[in-house]
Structure formats: C-alpha cells, structure tokens
Design a protein around this motif. Structure first.
Motif, mmCIF file in Angstrom:
data_model
loop_
_atom_site.group_PDB
_atom_site.id
_atom_site.type_symbol
_atom_site.label_atom_id
_atom_site.label_comp_id
_atom_site.label_asym_id
_atom_site.label_seq_id
_atom_site.Cartn_x
_atom_site.Cartn_y
_atom_site.Cartn_z
ATOM 1 N N TRP A 61 35.107 -35.941 8.501
ATOM 2 C CA TRP A 61 36.510 -36.425 8.458
ATOM 3 C C TRP A 61 37.419 -36.188 10.300
ATOM 4 O O TRP A 61 36.903 -36.020 10.882
ATOM 5 C CB TRP A 61 37.110 -35.771 7.470
ATOM 6 N N ASP A 62 37.723 -37.681 10.267
ATOM 7 C CA ASP A 62 38.526 -37.625 11.576
ATOM 8 C C ASP A 62 39.894 -36.354 11.421
ATOM 9 O O ASP A 62 40.512 -35.852 10.373
ATOM 10 C CB ASP A 62 38.962 -38.853 12.309
ATOM 11 N N ASP A 63 40.513 -36.236 12.853
ATOM 12 C CA ASP A 63 41.682 -34.869 12.508
ATOM 13 C C ASP A 63 42.567 -35.455 11.602
ATOM 14 O O ASP A 63 43.479 -35.270 11.251
ATOM 15 C CB ASP A 63 42.290 -34.740 14.061
ATOM 16 N N PHE A 69 45.420 -34.875 4.945
ATOM 17 C CA PHE A 69 45.315 -33.522 3.656
ATOM 18 C C PHE A 69 46.152 -32.650 4.020
ATOM 19 O O PHE A 69 46.578 -31.732 2.776
ATOM 20 C CB PHE A 69 43.436 -33.680 3.591
ATOM 21 N N TYR A 70 46.099 -31.737 4.923
ATOM 22 C CA TYR A 70 46.995 -30.842 5.027
ATOM 23 C C TYR A 70 48.507 -30.266 4.399
ATOM 24 O O TYR A 70 48.615 -30.018 3.061
ATOM 25 C CB TYR A 70 47.267 -30.338 6.011
ATOM 26 N N ASP A 183 40.848 -46.825 1.286
ATOM 27 C CA ASP A 183 41.933 -46.497 1.608
ATOM 28 C C ASP A 183 42.533 -45.218 1.649
ATOM 29 O O ASP A 183 41.912 -43.917 0.887
ATOM 30 C CB ASP A 183 43.625 -46.997 0.093
ATOM 31 N N VAL A 184 42.185 -44.637 2.419
ATOM 32 C CA VAL A 184 42.905 -44.098 3.464
ATOM 33 C C VAL A 184 43.571 -42.162 2.458
ATOM 34 O O VAL A 184 42.876 -41.343 2.330
ATOM 35 C CB VAL A 184 42.991 -42.906 4.718
ATOM 36 N N LYS A 185 44.710 -42.377 1.815
ATOM 37 C CA LYS A 185 45.531 -41.114 0.304
ATOM 38 C C LYS A 185 44.575 -41.620 -0.707
ATOM 39 O O LYS A 185 44.568 -39.948 -0.885
ATOM 40 C CB LYS A 185 47.210 -42.345 0.844
#
Length: 217
Positions: A61-63, A69-70, A183-185
C-alpha cells in the motif's frame, strides 16, 4: 511435578465451583441446573492463521492508503508482526473460567476492560460507552457485510458459509476484494475487518466469524 499439576487442577476446580455457586445464588446468566463441564486436562491448540498475505498487502500500500487506515483504525497493523507465546497460553489455560469467559485467580475474576482493549489495539477512537451496547434493530449479517464491503446482496450472500452453529466469510473472498476494490475507503475497512477476524478474535482458520462482523459493524 505431576503432583503439582494435579494440585493446580484441583484448586482451579474448587474456585470454579465456588464462583459458579455464589454467582448463581446472587442471580446471573447461568440457568438453573447448570452443570460445569470441567475437564481434568484440556488440549490447547495454538494454531494461528497464516498472516503473510496480510503483511504483503500492507507492504504494497502507498503512504496515503496507510495513513487513511491509521486515521480510522489506529495502529492495528503492528499486530501482524507480534509473536504469540504458546507457552503463556498453555500456562493461563488452567485459570480460564468457561462458565463466565474470564480468568479466575483465587477468588478474583479478571477480564480485560474496554480501556485495556483500546490500549492493546492502539485505537483511541473506540467509543467505550457504546462498545458493549447493542442496537434495538440489529441488521442481518448480510446487511452488515454489505455496509462494510460495499458489495451487492447477491455477492455477500454467496460468500457466507455455515460451519456448525456459526456463519463465516472466508478470508480468500475478503483478500480478493482488498486487492481489487476500486473504493479505497472500503478496501481499508475490509482489511481492518480481516485483522479483527484473523488476528484479534480468530475462531475458524482462514475465516471471519459472524460475531466479529457484528462487533466491527
């Protein structure tokens, strides 16, 4: 050494009988006529889910995705690299109270608090006042998974598997979704659900339990 082990088993049995008798007299969830299923010796399985696929996904995963996520789930990914001490599990098993799902040491029952879970999971966003409450109208497993994954009812229904008395969704289905979801979320949500089901509250290898989806939702 053998006599010492037998003494420990006997002491633990006495504590359980005392605990169950006292709490039954004062009124709790134990039904009348309950008989404790206490074994002289228990077989403890410390078999774990293989977590390398989860580690690989996280590493690629990219930053920006990691930061998302964090922001939503705290530092859960650090759990992927923690080594489980199987000998500690075996030592603690003799103090596990099956009737109340807690540890009994002497005359004291111990169970992790929500504050301790918050610290363990490094997730300060847990709402302590709501974590142990249940909504009046609880959605079905299908509805919960539709909400978490963003997938159709037909797709979700096809993934759910019945194992004994419980319902599960296989990790392979969630893995493929994390790898391909546009969807990234939702990708982040499903990855978090997978950590909850495979690392924190595992029940069946390579499957996520319905109860985990309930807690997560």
């Amino acid at each position: 050494m053998e006599n010492e082990i037998l003494d420990k088993v006997e002491d633990n049995a006495t504590v359980r009988v005392w605990s169950e008798k006292l709490q039954l007299e004062k009124g709790d969830s134990l039904v009348k006529g309950y008989i404790s299923e206490l074994w002289d010796f228990s077989h403890i399985s410390v078999t774990q889910n293989e977590l390398q696929e989860l580690r690989d996904i996280w590493a690629h995963w990219d930053d920006e995705t990691k930061q998302l996520f964090y922001d939503n789930y705290g530092d859960l990914p650090y759990l992927l690299d923690i080594k489980v001490d199987k000998y500690l599990f075996q030592a603690m098993a003799q103090f596990w109270n099956l009737a109340y799902s807690c540890f009994t040491f002497g005359k004291v029952d111990l169970i992790p608090t929500m504050e301790e879970y918050t610290t363990l999971l490094r997730c300060p966003k847990i709402q302590v006042g709501k974590a142990c409450s249940r909504a009046i109208n609880v959605p079905t497993l299908v509805k919960k998974l539709m909400n978490i994954t963003g997938m159709s009812e037909q797709w979700v229904t096809a993934q759910i598997q019945q194992k004994g008395d419980g319902k599960f969704i296989p990790w392979v289905s969630l893995r493929d979704m994390v790898l391909a979801h546009p969807d990234v979320k939702k990708k982040v949500d499903v990855f978090a659900l997978s950590i909850y089901g495979l690392v924190i509250f595992p029940k069946a290898l390579r499957h996520i339990d319905e109860a985990v989806a309930d807690l997560f939702d």
